[in-house]
Scaffold this motif. Structure first.
Motif, PDB file in Angstrom:
ATOM      1  N   PHE A 142     -44.053  28.613 -44.677  1.00  0.00           N
ATOM      2  CA  PHE A 142     -45.428  28.667 -45.452  1.00  0.00           C
ATOM      3  C   PHE A 142     -45.165  28.515 -46.816  1.00  0.00           C
ATOM      4  CE2 PHE A 142     -46.542  31.003 -41.624  1.00  0.00           C
ATOM      5  CZ  PHE A 142     -47.949  30.507 -41.534  1.00  0.00           C
ATOM      6  N   VAL A 143     -44.045  28.975 -47.238  1.00  0.00           N
ATOM      7  CA  VAL A 143     -43.705  28.927 -48.849  1.00  0.00           C
ATOM      8  C   VAL A 143     -43.337  27.420 -49.114  1.00  0.00           C
ATOM      9  CG1 VAL A 143     -41.983  29.760 -50.532  1.00  0.00           C
ATOM     10  CG2 VAL A 143     -42.753  31.427 -48.890  1.00  0.00           C
ATOM     11  N   GLU A 144     -42.443  26.677 -48.291  1.00  0.00           N
ATOM     12  CA  GLU A 144     -42.109  25.606 -48.624  1.00  0.00           C
ATOM     13  C   GLU A 144     -43.058  24.478 -48.339  1.00  0.00           C
ATOM     14  OE1 GLU A 144     -38.977  24.499 -49.386  1.00  0.00           O
ATOM     15  OE2 GLU A 144     -38.776  26.718 -49.907  1.00  0.00           O
ATOM     16  N   LEU A 145     -44.007  24.517 -47.529  1.00  0.00           N
ATOM     17  CA  LEU A 145     -45.141  23.687 -47.422  1.00  0.00           C
ATOM     18  C   LEU A 145     -46.172  23.791 -48.689  1.00  0.00           C
ATOM     19  CD1 LEU A 145     -45.859  23.995 -43.528  1.00  0.00           C
ATOM     20  CD2 LEU A 145     -44.865  22.021 -44.632  1.00  0.00           C
ATOM     21  N   TYR A 146     -46.368  25.015 -49.023  1.00  0.00           N
ATOM     22  CA  TYR A 146     -47.080  25.409 -50.010  1.00  0.00           C
ATOM     23  C   TYR A 146     -46.612  24.738 -51.356  1.00  0.00           C
ATOM     24  CZ  TYR A 146     -50.043  27.635 -53.688  1.00  0.00           C
ATOM     25  OH  TYR A 146     -50.864  28.248 -54.746  1.00  0.00           O
ATOM     26  N   LYS A 147     -45.177  24.656 -51.462  1.00  0.00           N
ATOM     27  CA  LYS A 147     -44.625  24.047 -52.613  1.00  0.00           C
ATOM     28  C   LYS A 147     -44.525  22.503 -52.645  1.00  0.00           C
ATOM     29  CE  LYS A 147     -41.339  27.790 -53.499  1.00  0.00           C
ATOM     30  NZ  LYS A 147     -39.685  28.017 -53.466  1.00  0.00           N
ATOM     31  N   ARG A 148     -44.847  22.147 -51.494  1.00  0.00           N
ATOM     32  CA  ARG A 148     -45.235  20.581 -51.537  1.00  0.00           C
ATOM     33  C   ARG A 148     -46.432  20.107 -51.501  1.00  0.00           C
ATOM     34  NH1 ARG A 148     -41.344  19.473 -46.080  1.00  0.00           N
ATOM     35  NH2 ARG A 148     -42.709  17.536 -46.139  1.00  0.00           N
ATOM     36  N   GLY A 178     -63.818  42.050 -31.987  1.00  0.00           N
ATOM     37  CA  GLY A 178     -64.519  41.436 -33.069  1.00  0.00           C
ATOM     38  C   GLY A 178     -63.944  42.250 -34.291  1.00  0.00           C
ATOM     39  N   THR A 179     -63.248  43.412 -34.150  1.00  0.00           N
ATOM     40  CA  THR A 179     -62.583  44.076 -35.134  1.00  0.00           C
ATOM     41  C   THR A 179     -61.331  43.097 -35.836  1.00  0.00           C
ATOM     42  OG1 THR A 179     -63.233  46.238 -34.150  1.00  0.00           O
ATOM     43  CG2 THR A 179     -61.649  46.295 -36.047  1.00  0.00           C
ATOM     44  N   TYR A 180     -61.402  43.088 -37.057  1.00  0.00           N
ATOM     45  CA  TYR A 180     -60.255  42.514 -37.751  1.00  0.00           C
ATOM     46  C   TYR A 180     -59.679  43.361 -38.677  1.00  0.00           C
ATOM     47  CZ  TYR A 180     -63.079  40.921 -41.810  1.00  0.00           C
ATOM     48  OH  TYR A 180     -63.938  41.138 -42.929  1.00  0.00           O
ATOM     49  N   GLU A 181     -58.374  42.911 -39.425  1.00  0.00           N
ATOM     50  CA  GLU A 181     -57.854  43.275 -40.587  1.00  0.00           C
ATOM     51  C   GLU A 181     -57.311  42.168 -41.309  1.00  0.00           C
ATOM     52  OE1 GLU A 181     -56.635  47.815 -38.622  1.00  0.00           O
ATOM     53  OE2 GLU A 181     -54.980  46.456 -39.277  1.00  0.00           O
ATOM     54  N   GLU A 182     -57.318  42.381 -42.594  1.00  0.00           N
ATOM     55  CA  GLU A 182     -56.795  41.431 -43.538  1.00  0.00           C
ATOM     56  C   GLU A 182     -55.725  41.882 -44.503  1.00  0.00           C
ATOM     57  OE1 GLU A 182     -59.567  38.920 -45.312  1.00  0.00           O
ATOM     58  OE2 GLU A 182     -58.089  37.358 -45.693  1.00  0.00           O
ATOM     59  N   LYS A 183     -54.400  41.356 -44.833  1.00  0.00           N
ATOM     60  CA  LYS A 183     -53.641  41.756 -45.824  1.00  0.00           C
ATOM     61  C   LYS A 183     -53.272  40.596 -46.641  1.00  0.00           C
ATOM     62  CE  LYS A 183     -52.215  45.809 -43.275  1.00  0.00           C
ATOM     63  NZ  LYS A 183     -51.113  46.665 -42.690  1.00  0.00           N
ATOM     64  N   GLU A 184     -52.482  40.802 -47.802  1.00  0.00           N
ATOM     65  CA  GLU A 184     -52.126  39.532 -48.548  1.00  0.00           C
ATOM     66  C   GLU A 184     -50.772  40.183 -49.150  1.00  0.00           C
ATOM     67  OE1 GLU A 184     -54.118  38.535 -52.143  1.00  0.00           O
ATOM     68  OE2 GLU A 184     -53.942  36.318 -51.719  1.00  0.00           O
ATOM     69  N   SER A 185     -49.800  39.254 -49.205  1.00  0.00           N
ATOM     70  CA  SER A 185     -48.534  39.360 -49.874  1.00  0.00           C
ATOM     71  C   SER A 185     -47.842  38.152 -50.313  1.00  0.00           C
ATOM     72  CB  SER A 185     -47.485  40.007 -48.767  1.00  0.00           C
ATOM     73  OG  SER A 185     -47.147  38.966 -47.944  1.00  0.00           O
ATOM     74  N   ALA A 186     -47.110  38.416 -51.416  1.00  0.00           N
ATOM     75  CA  ALA A 186     -46.644  37.377 -52.161  1.00  0.00           C
ATOM     76  C   ALA A 186     -45.090  37.027 -51.926  1.00  0.00           C
ATOM     77  CB  ALA A 186     -46.726  37.494 -53.866  1.00  0.00           C
ATOM     78  N   ILE A 187     -44.687  35.863 -51.419  1.00  0.00           N
ATOM     79  CA  ILE A 187     -43.292  35.472 -51.285  1.00  0.00           C
ATOM     80  C   ILE A 187     -42.927  34.316 -52.156  1.00  0.00           C
ATOM     81  CG2 ILE A 187     -41.718  34.753 -49.735  1.00  0.00           C
ATOM     82  CD1 ILE A 187     -43.206  36.110 -47.243  1.00  0.00           C
ATOM     83  N   ALA A 206     -51.381  33.645 -40.064  1.00  0.00           N
ATOM     84  CA  ALA A 206     -50.823  33.889 -41.173  1.00  0.00           C
ATOM     85  C   ALA A 206     -51.487  32.504 -41.947  1.00  0.00           C
ATOM     86  CB  ALA A 206     -49.378  33.951 -41.534  1.00  0.00           C
ATOM     87  N   THR A 207     -51.728  32.314 -43.129  1.00  0.00           N
ATOM     88  CA  THR A 207     -52.425  31.295 -43.944  1.00  0.00           C
ATOM     89  C   THR A 207     -52.182  31.253 -45.450  1.00  0.00           C
ATOM     90  OG1 THR A 207     -54.333  29.726 -44.219  1.00  0.00           O
ATOM     91  CG2 THR A 207     -54.592  32.250 -44.105  1.00  0.00           C
ATOM     92  N   THR A 208     -52.151  30.200 -45.881  1.00  0.00           N
ATOM     93  CA  THR A 208     -51.840  30.019 -47.547  1.00  0.00           C
ATOM     94  C   THR A 208     -53.042  29.291 -48.058  1.00  0.00           C
ATOM     95  OG1 THR A 208     -50.835  27.925 -47.127  1.00  0.00           O
ATOM     96  CG2 THR A 208     -49.401  29.754 -47.338  1.00  0.00           C
ATOM     97  N   PHE A 209     -54.140  28.964 -47.296  1.00  0.00           N
ATOM     98  CA  PHE A 209     -55.380  28.324 -48.080  1.00  0.00           C
ATOM     99  C   PHE A 209     -56.600  28.875 -47.135  1.00  0.00           C
ATOM    100  CE2 PHE A 209     -54.927  26.062 -43.753  1.00  0.00           C
ATOM    101  CZ  PHE A 209     -56.140  25.828 -43.429  1.00  0.00           C
ATOM    102  N   SER A 210     -56.717  29.885 -46.296  1.00  0.00           N
ATOM    103  CA  SER A 210     -57.883  30.260 -45.665  1.00  0.00           C
ATOM    104  C   SER A 210     -57.921  31.799 -45.904  1.00  0.00           C
ATOM    105  CB  SER A 210     -58.107  29.776 -44.287  1.00  0.00           C
ATOM    106  OG  SER A 210     -59.467  30.119 -43.799  1.00  0.00           O
ATOM    107  N   SER A 211     -59.152  32.596 -45.271  1.00  0.00           N
ATOM    108  CA  SER A 211     -59.207  33.830 -45.355  1.00  0.00           C
ATOM    109  C   SER A 211     -60.174  34.364 -44.254  1.00  0.00           C
ATOM    110  CB  SER A 211     -59.719  34.373 -46.685  1.00  0.00           C
ATOM    111  OG  SER A 211     -61.016  33.843 -47.104  1.00  0.00           O
ATOM    112  N   ALA A 212     -60.374  35.615 -44.202  1.00  0.00           N
ATOM    113  CA  ALA A 212     -61.186  36.146 -42.820  1.00  0.00           C
ATOM    114  C   ALA A 212     -62.701  35.597 -43.115  1.00  0.00           C
ATOM    115  CB  ALA A 212     -60.717  37.515 -42.937  1.00  0.00           C
ATOM    116  N   GLU A 213     -62.984  35.777 -44.285  1.00  0.00           N
ATOM    117  CA  GLU A 213     -64.604  35.622 -44.909  1.00  0.00           C
ATOM    118  C   GLU A 213     -64.556  34.060 -45.204  1.00  0.00           C
ATOM    119  OE1 GLU A 213     -65.621  38.647 -47.436  1.00  0.00           O
ATOM    120  OE2 GLU A 213     -65.307  40.188 -46.049  1.00  0.00           O
TER     121      GLU A 213
END
Length: 277
Positions: A142-148, A178-187, A206-213
């Motif tokens: 995910f990190v390498e693709l985001y950098k590109r 339908g229950t969900y949880e969402e977290k975020e971290s930085a690498i 896991a995603t670098t561009f989207s979110s649950a909402e």
């Protein structure tokens, strides 16, 4: 330290990204603000979508390259393909038993290296999105693709993402489908969101561009009420289901029009497969 909430545009979809905390620990994200109705929540263009997955070329004769795959054709040659949502192949690579990174690529692991090789043809001067499943998903991918300049989304295996913990399926089941949880971290200064959604079982992405909402609605059969009921579905899960099936669509088309010729030479099987594509 007070966190800053900002609006970012990526792939014609506006999301609210929350900066990670100072200590870098994963944490639950707050609910969206009331002004989220003003955001442009349209689905990205289908021409922006690519998906990476594996293919099997059926072959039962003796060959050192032949692999066993219980999910598709039992025996055959394994390929990795990069397709769009219509099943058009843009790049492919034959699995020969060992995946070695290119000299100009960072070695992030075998499953991640193949995605970096397939995505070489994707231009970085435009916004493209890449979808893949849990076999390919690695944090550094995910990190390498985001950098590109490539947004990525895929299902994940939790052991590959240390420090990312979610509520167990048993506890989520008590809260209902339908229950969900969402977290975020930085690498390496790249924000990666992880989302767990409970349907019949837990699904983690896991995603670098989207979110649950914004949340979507989907119907599921309720055994107690004897009818279909509406449950909520995270936005990231919704677009993943819509745009991930390009390689599977290609496999379905090949099954209808495959050239069936009795062959002894392994390279002829590749030749006819590439004609089929």
């Amino acid at each position: 330290m007070q966190r800053k909430i900002e609006t970012t545009q990526k792939g014609r979809v506006l999301h609210k990204f929350v900066a990670s905390s100072v200590d870098g620990q994963d944490e639950h994200l707050p609910d969206s603000d009331s002004d989220s109705e003003d955001l442009d929540l349209s689905i990205p263009l289908q021409g922006q979508m690519f998906c990476a997955d594996e293919q099997i070329i059926p072959f039962k004769r003796k060959s050192a390259l032949k692999c066993y795959n219980p999910k598709k054709h039992k025996w055959g040659y394994k390929l990795f393909a990069l397709c769009d949502v219509y099943g058009t192949v843009y790049n492919s690579d034959v699995y020969t038993g060992k995946i070695v990174p290119k000299p100009y690529h960072r070695d992030i692991g075998a499953s991640g290296n193949i995605v970096l090789q397939l995505s070489n043809i994707i231009s970085s001067d435009q916004t493209y999105l890449l979808y893949f499943d849990h076999w390919f998903s690695l944090p550094l991918l995910f990190v390498e693709l985001y950098k590109r300049g490539i947004g990525a989304i895929g299902t994940i295996r939790l052991p590959r993402f240390p420090g990312c913990a979610f509520t167990s399926n048993a506890n989520l089941k008590k809260k209902g489908r339908g229950t969900y949880e969402e977290k975020e971290s930085a690498i390496e200064n790249v924000n990666i969101r992880t989302i767990k959604w409970f349907d019949n079982r837990g699904v983690i992405l896991a995603t670098t561009f989207s979110s649950a909402e914004p949340l979507r609605k989907t119907e599921r059969w309720d055994k107690n009420e004897k009818k279909k009921v509406a449950i909520q579905k995270p936005y990231a899960v919704d677009i993943y289901n819509k745009f991930m099936g390009g390689v599977d669509l290609l496999d379905g088309q090949l099954a209808y029009y495959r050239i069936y010729v009795r062959l002894k030479k392994y390279y002829m099987r590749f030749f006819y497969h590439f004609i089929d594509k």
